[in-house]
Design an enzyme around this catalytic site. Structure first.
Site, PDB file in Angstrom:
ATOM      1  N   CYS A 104      52.139  24.216  21.633  1.00 45.00           N
ATOM      2  CA  CYS A 104      52.487  23.104  20.742  1.00 45.00           C
ATOM      3  C   CYS A 104      52.617  23.640  19.327  1.00 45.00           C
ATOM      4  CB  CYS A 104      51.406  22.031  20.827  1.00 45.00           C
ATOM      5  SG  CYS A 104      51.501  20.802  19.515  1.00 45.00           S
ATOM      6  N   THR A 131      46.847  16.729  16.175  1.00 41.17           N
ATOM      7  CA  THR A 131      47.591  17.968  16.371  1.00 41.17           C
ATOM      8  C   THR A 131      47.936  18.605  15.032  1.00 41.17           C
ATOM      9  OG1 THR A 131      48.530  17.166  18.424  1.00 41.17           O
ATOM     10  CG2 THR A 131      49.783  18.847  17.272  1.00 41.17           C
ATOM     11  N   GLU A 174      48.203  17.145  27.529  1.00 39.96           N
ATOM     12  CA  GLU A 174      48.981  16.446  26.508  1.00 39.96           C
ATOM     13  C   GLU A 174      50.204  15.771  27.128  1.00 39.96           C
ATOM     14  OE1 GLU A 174      50.864  18.565  23.258  1.00 39.96           O
ATOM     15  OE2 GLU A 174      49.907  17.172  21.886  1.00 39.96           O
TER      16      GLU A 174
HETATM   17 FE1  SF4 Z   1      55.685  18.816  18.862  1.00 40.39          FE
HETATM   18 FE2  SF4 Z   1      54.081  16.924  19.922  1.00 40.39          FE
HETATM   19 FE3  SF4 Z   1      55.347  18.720  21.448  1.00 40.39          FE
HETATM   20 FE4  SF4 Z   1      53.324  19.475  19.901  1.00 40.39          FE
HETATM   21  S1  SF4 Z   1      53.230  18.086  21.651  1.00 40.39           S
HETATM   22  S2  SF4 Z   1      55.240  20.545  20.184  1.00 40.39           S
HETATM   23  S3  SF4 Z   1      53.696  18.187  18.114  1.00 40.39           S
HETATM   24  S4  SF4 Z   1      56.282  17.133  20.241  1.00 40.39           S
HETATM   25 FE    FE Z   2      51.763  15.805  21.007  1.00 40.01          FE
END
Ligand code: SF4
Ligand code: FE
Length: 481
Positions: A98, A189, A445
């Site tokens: 992420c 995050t 996630e």
């Molecule tokens: Fe971007 Fe959310 Fe994916 Fe992380 S989880 S890379 S913040 S879209």
């Molecule tokens: Fe996220």
């Protein structure tokens, strides 16, 4: 635009209050546990400097006409929405984790349109506040952390009914020059790698819940804001100086519980202050954008995982087996289905009253609903292809050991032409994405990020328009009433 190195220095020089393992972190930039997450955000700057990625990573600001990083852009067309998803897939491919910067981009796009419509109805000046803020974000090329999820306490009770009213972030004092807020945002995050934090309500608020209908932005290192870093599976492996055992040596994600301990917000940084009727719009739009986002970032990480599974099959000498080929085809099929959803909700987007572009809400929610399932199946297939060694392999220290190393080299070898180390490295990468630190970003996630599955089902129910489908069926069946 900042370079990656310049970005790292800005974080080094910030006064973020961060705690981890019961200790205050003096310098997150040099923390071996946090550094990989900083590297992922740094990649959003580094890639923007590479001519090959210019079209996807950068764009012209609609307010200044200057070239900016797409992460601080307000989408001006469906093409912008599509390019956003392409950018996220690219970064997922390059970091296998992420990269954190999307939440701010999604928050800013949601606030842009919601403040415009709120001002229209209530005569407030939140849109102007936000435009002034946006200009600063674009000018400084800031990382903005988007903060939505409140701790929520007893889920059966409304915010004001909680035994502790702070379980939903709220305004505790209204002053002539601003407001004072108290509460927390969970699962944040990228907070320790951000310059700014933008706060939104966690859900649609009702009359009587004005203190909870609040949105604002603050520097992430404002006094009174502190972050408690979340643990990740296998996180302390990063302390071992062993690139091999971590699986992904350079990149990672991070989340934190962020506390707002009576923090002052000046009037010019407020984007919603008691207008409960616009809290739901803000939440839905942010969630919609972030559900679209997952059709890019998770697909990019999926590309790496599929590649790793295919390499594991090569190294095991199993690549020619028809069932392995078929499993890889299935993984690609699932991954591209997710991408199709991300592209579809973008291409079917529409202009809002404020002029920016919003995704198709139904398709964005279908996108995220699929994300709650397909990465689990892709993970299952990757583990199937990898074999049990991905969770039983000895450590790098044993591999480097004078006596043990040659045994490991000899007995854990797959096909003769591939060094055992390569085989172990690929298996550790699969472990990292499916069970280790990056599993936060790829697995769990996928379930809960941008809203848990039921949240999408509520939206699908609302947008699905069953009545119009009934009318279609009646017309075909020649039923008149
Ligand atoms: Fe971007 Fe959310 Fe994916 Fe992380 S989880 S890379 S913040 S879209
Ligand atoms: Fe996220």
């Amino acid at each position: 635009m900042m370079t990656g190195e310049q970005y790292v220095e800005t974080i080094r020089n910030s006064n973020l209050e961060i705690y981890m393992f019961g200790e205050k972190i003096k310098n997150s930039v040099d923390s071996p546990i946090l550094r990989p997450s900083l590297n992922s955000v740094k990649a959003t700057y580094d890639l923007a400097q590479i001519p090959e990625y210019e079209d996807v990573m950068t764009v012209t600001s609609h307010i200044t006409g200057k070239k900016i990083n797409r992460f601080s852009h307000i989408h001006q067309s469906t093409e912008d929405l599509i390019n956003k998803v392409k950018m996220q897939r690219l970064l997922g491919q390059k970091t296998a984790s992420c990269f954190q910067r999307c939440v701010g981009m999604d928050a800013m796009n949601a606030i842009f349109s919601t403040t415009f419509e709120c001002d229209e109805k209530h005569g407030t000046s939140y849109h102007k506040n936000f435009l002034d803020y946006l200009r600063q974000v674009q000018e400084h090329d800031w990382v903005v952390d988007g903060a939505m999820t409140d701790p929520k306490g007893d889920r059966g009770l409304a915010p004001s009914q909680q035994a502790d009213p702070d379980l939903y972030l709220r305004i505790v004092e209204r002053r002539a020059d601003g407001i004072v807020v108290r509460g927390a945002k969970a699962h944040q995050t990228g907070m320790v790698n951000s310059h700014e934090i933008v706060v939104m309500p966690t859900m649609s608020m009702k009359p009587g819940e004005e203190d909870y209908a609040v949105s604002f932005a603050l520097p992430a290192d404002t006094k009174g804001i502190l972050s408690i870093v979340g643990r990740q599976s296998c996180d302390t492996r990063k302390l071992e100086n062993s690139g091999m055992d971590v699986g992904n040596c350079e990149f990672g994600g991070m989340e934190a519980l962020v506390i707002f301990d009576d923090v002052f917000v000046p009037n010019e940084r407020i984007f919603l202050n008691g207008e409960t009727d616009y809290s739901g719009m803000l939440v839905e739009r942010f969630a919609g954008y972030h559900r679209q986002s997952y059709g890019g970032c998770k697909v990019g990480v999926g590309d790496v995982l599929i590649g790793a599974a295919a390499l594991a099959a090569d190294y095991n000498g199993a690549a020619k087996a028809s069932h392995i080929k078929d499993k890889l085809i299935e993984m690609v099929h699932l991954n591209e289905t997710l991408y199709s959803c991300g592209i579809a909700c973008s291409s079917q987007g529409h202009r809002t009253k404020s002029g920016n572009y919003l995704i198709d809400m139904l398709l964005a929610n279908v996108c995220k609903q699929n994300i709650t399932r397909f990465p689990y199946e892709i993970t299952r297939l990757a583990e199937d292809i990898a074999g049990g060694l991905m969770v039983t392999a000895p450590s790098e220290k044993d591999f480097r050991h004078e006596k043990l190393g040659p045994f490991i080299e000899k007995y854990l070898k797959g096909v003769d032409s591939v060094p055992t180390e390569h085989r172990l490295r690929i298996l550790r990468l699969i472990e990292n994405i499916t069970l280790g630190a990056a599993a936060v970003g790829y697995r769990t996630e996928s379930m809960h990020g941008a809203g848990s599955p039921q949240a999408q089902r509520v939206m699908i129910a609302r947008q699905g328009n069953i009545e119009s489908k009934k009318a279609l069926a009646k017309a075909i069946a020649k039923i008149e009433k």
